[in-house]
Design a protein around this motif. Structure first.
Motif, PDB file in Angstrom:
ATOM      1  N   GLU A  64       0.534   3.976  -2.848  1.00 53.92           N
ATOM      2  CA  GLU A  64       0.218   5.349  -2.456  1.00 53.92           C
ATOM      3  C   GLU A  64       1.203   6.330  -3.094  1.00 53.92           C
ATOM      4  OE1 GLU A  64      -2.145   6.720  -0.662  1.00 53.92           O
ATOM      5  OE2 GLU A  64      -2.930   5.281   0.819  1.00 53.92           O
ATOM      6  N   LEU A 124      -5.260   0.068  -4.757  1.00 52.03           N
ATOM      7  CA  LEU A 124      -5.197   0.467  -3.351  1.00 52.03           C
ATOM      8  C   LEU A 124      -6.417  -0.029  -2.592  1.00 52.03           C
ATOM      9  CD1 LEU A 124      -3.639   3.994  -3.783  1.00 52.03           C
ATOM     10  CD2 LEU A 124      -2.874   2.318  -2.094  1.00 52.03           C
ATOM     11  N   TYR A 170      -5.963  -2.645   0.520  1.00 49.16           N
ATOM     12  CA  TYR A 170      -6.467  -2.275   1.850  1.00 49.16           C
ATOM     13  C   TYR A 170      -7.566  -3.240   2.300  1.00 49.16           C
ATOM     14  CZ  TYR A 170      -3.899   2.111   2.367  1.00 49.16           C
ATOM     15  OH  TYR A 170      -2.900   3.048   2.536  1.00 49.16           O
ATOM     16  N   ARG A 181     -17.469  -3.171   1.473  1.00 49.14           N
ATOM     17  CA  ARG A 181     -16.684  -2.459   2.488  1.00 49.14           C
ATOM     18  C   ARG A 181     -17.605  -1.631   3.390  1.00 49.14           C
ATOM     19  NH1 ARG A 181     -14.461  -5.422  -0.294  1.00 49.14           N
ATOM     20  NH2 ARG A 181     -15.302  -6.701   1.388  1.00 49.14           N
ATOM     21  N   GLU A 237     -11.925   1.054   6.023  1.00 51.15           N
ATOM     22  CA  GLU A 237     -12.200   2.478   5.832  1.00 51.15           C
ATOM     23  C   GLU A 237     -11.358   3.041   4.688  1.00 51.15           C
ATOM     24  OE1 GLU A 237     -12.524   6.559   8.520  1.00 51.15           O
ATOM     25  OE2 GLU A 237     -12.186   4.624   9.473  1.00 51.15           O
ATOM     26  N   GLU A 238     -10.063   2.696   4.690  1.00 51.39           N
ATOM     27  CA  GLU A 238      -9.190   3.144   3.603  1.00 51.39           C
ATOM     28  C   GLU A 238      -9.612   2.504   2.281  1.00 51.39           C
ATOM     29  OE1 GLU A 238      -6.551   5.406   3.479  1.00 51.39           O
ATOM     30  OE2 GLU A 238      -7.586   5.942   5.315  1.00 51.39           O
ATOM     31  N   ARG A 262     -12.542   4.338   0.818  1.00 49.74           N
ATOM     32  CA  ARG A 262     -12.138   5.643   0.257  1.00 49.74           C
ATOM     33  C   ARG A 262     -11.613   5.471  -1.162  1.00 49.74           C
ATOM     34  NH1 ARG A 262      -7.554   9.260   0.433  1.00 49.74           N
ATOM     35  NH2 ARG A 262      -6.254   7.797   1.606  1.00 49.74           N
ATOM     36  N   TYR A 263     -10.814   4.450  -1.375  1.00 49.05           N
ATOM     37  CA  TYR A 263     -10.249   4.254  -2.712  1.00 49.05           C
ATOM     38  C   TYR A 263     -11.244   3.633  -3.676  1.00 49.05           C
ATOM     39  CZ  TYR A 263      -5.694   5.963  -1.431  1.00 49.05           C
ATOM     40  OH  TYR A 263      -4.668   6.783  -1.054  1.00 49.05           O
ATOM     41  N   SER A 297       0.825  -1.214   0.000  1.00 50.27           N
ATOM     42  CA  SER A 297       0.000   0.000   0.000  1.00 50.27           C
ATOM     43  C   SER A 297       0.856   1.260   0.000  1.00 50.27           C
ATOM     44  CB  SER A 297      -0.947   0.003   1.207  1.00 50.27           C
ATOM     45  OG  SER A 297      -0.222   0.110   2.429  1.00 50.27           O
ATOM     46  N   ALA A 315      -8.226  -3.169   6.158  1.00 51.36           N
ATOM     47  CA  ALA A 315      -8.321  -1.735   6.437  1.00 51.36           C
ATOM     48  C   ALA A 315      -9.511  -1.201   5.634  1.00 51.36           C
ATOM     49  CB  ALA A 315      -7.021  -1.024   6.044  1.00 51.36           C
TER      50      ALA A 315
END
Length: 227
Positions: A160, A178, A182, A214, A189-190, A193-194, A156, A187
């Motif tokens: 990034e 990503l 994640y 997610r 939450e991350e 977001r992606y 990651s 992960a």
């Protein structure tokens, strides 16, 4: 005459007329300049006519035996054809002093990864990165290998870093990469977001499903206890 041959071959390749390609290829390799032969070989590789492409590359290596790019191309074609032994032999012939050597190391890493020899693949990538530490393609290849071997946090970080420079690599969405890495590392939450960023680029069923899952993962996580 030469331009006519080239144009006829180009048209036959684009139309999938393999009979015409096979009928013309031998004479073309006799008549054509090396640069024109290589251009046709690239077209053949692009359309998946690997055996015919390899015929030209073999002919070019006879004419230009010290050209490392031809060895790398033959290795890549051999790997696509499932001829791993010859692929390895071609790559081992590339001189370490050659400008193309990092490219050969990348192909070697791909070879070892296909064989499940992940440590050997990583060693080749690290060697190439010593020579070209800021080459995005090598950084992406390392991130892909890290992700495949379950080293999601390290992967990651590399993804990034690449994402700050560009959104896609070789037609692949780094936002999707990503999101997936994640998700694999829990992960969520991350990852979400992606997934949202990937959906801003292009709405695809797999990405929508990933984003929905997610959201479910996050909503079903236990709330922290209040004291």
């Amino acid at each position: 005459m030469m331009n006519e041959q080239y144009e006829q071959l180009t048209e036959a390749i684009a139309q999938g007329d393999l009979a015409t390609v096979d009928a013309m290829l031998s004479q073309f390799m006799i008549d054509a300049l090396p640069e024109d032969q290589y251009a046709i070989a690239e077209q053949l590789m692009h359309y998946g006519y690997l055996t015919q492409a390899d015929d030209i590359l073999q002919n070019l290596l006879f004419l230009l035996p010290d050209e490392p790019q031809l060895l790398i191309d033959r290795a890549n074609v051999a790997m696509e054809l499932g001829d791993e032994d010859n692929a390895l032999d071609f790559l081992m012939q590339v001189n370490e002093e050659a400008e193309e050597y990092p490219q050969a190391l990348l192909a070697l890493a791909d070879y070892y990864q296909m064989q499940g020899l992940f440590e050997a693949a990583m060693q080749r990538l690290e060697q190439a990165l010593v020579v070209l530490p800021n080459e995005p393609l090598l950084q992406f290849a390392k991130a892909e290998l890290l992700a495949e071997t379950g080293r999601f946090l390290e992967a990651s970080r590399l993804y990034e870093e690449l994402y700050t420079q560009q959104t896609h690599m070789g037609g692949l969405s780094l936002a999707e990469r990503l999101a997936d890495v994640y998700r694999a590392g829990a992960a969520y939450e991350e990852a979400l977001r992606y997934y949202k960023l990937a959906l801003d680029e292009e709405i695809k069923p797999d990405t929508l499903f990933g984003a929905a899952m997610r959201r479910f993962n996050l909503s079903s996580m236990p709330m922290p206890l209040k004291h």
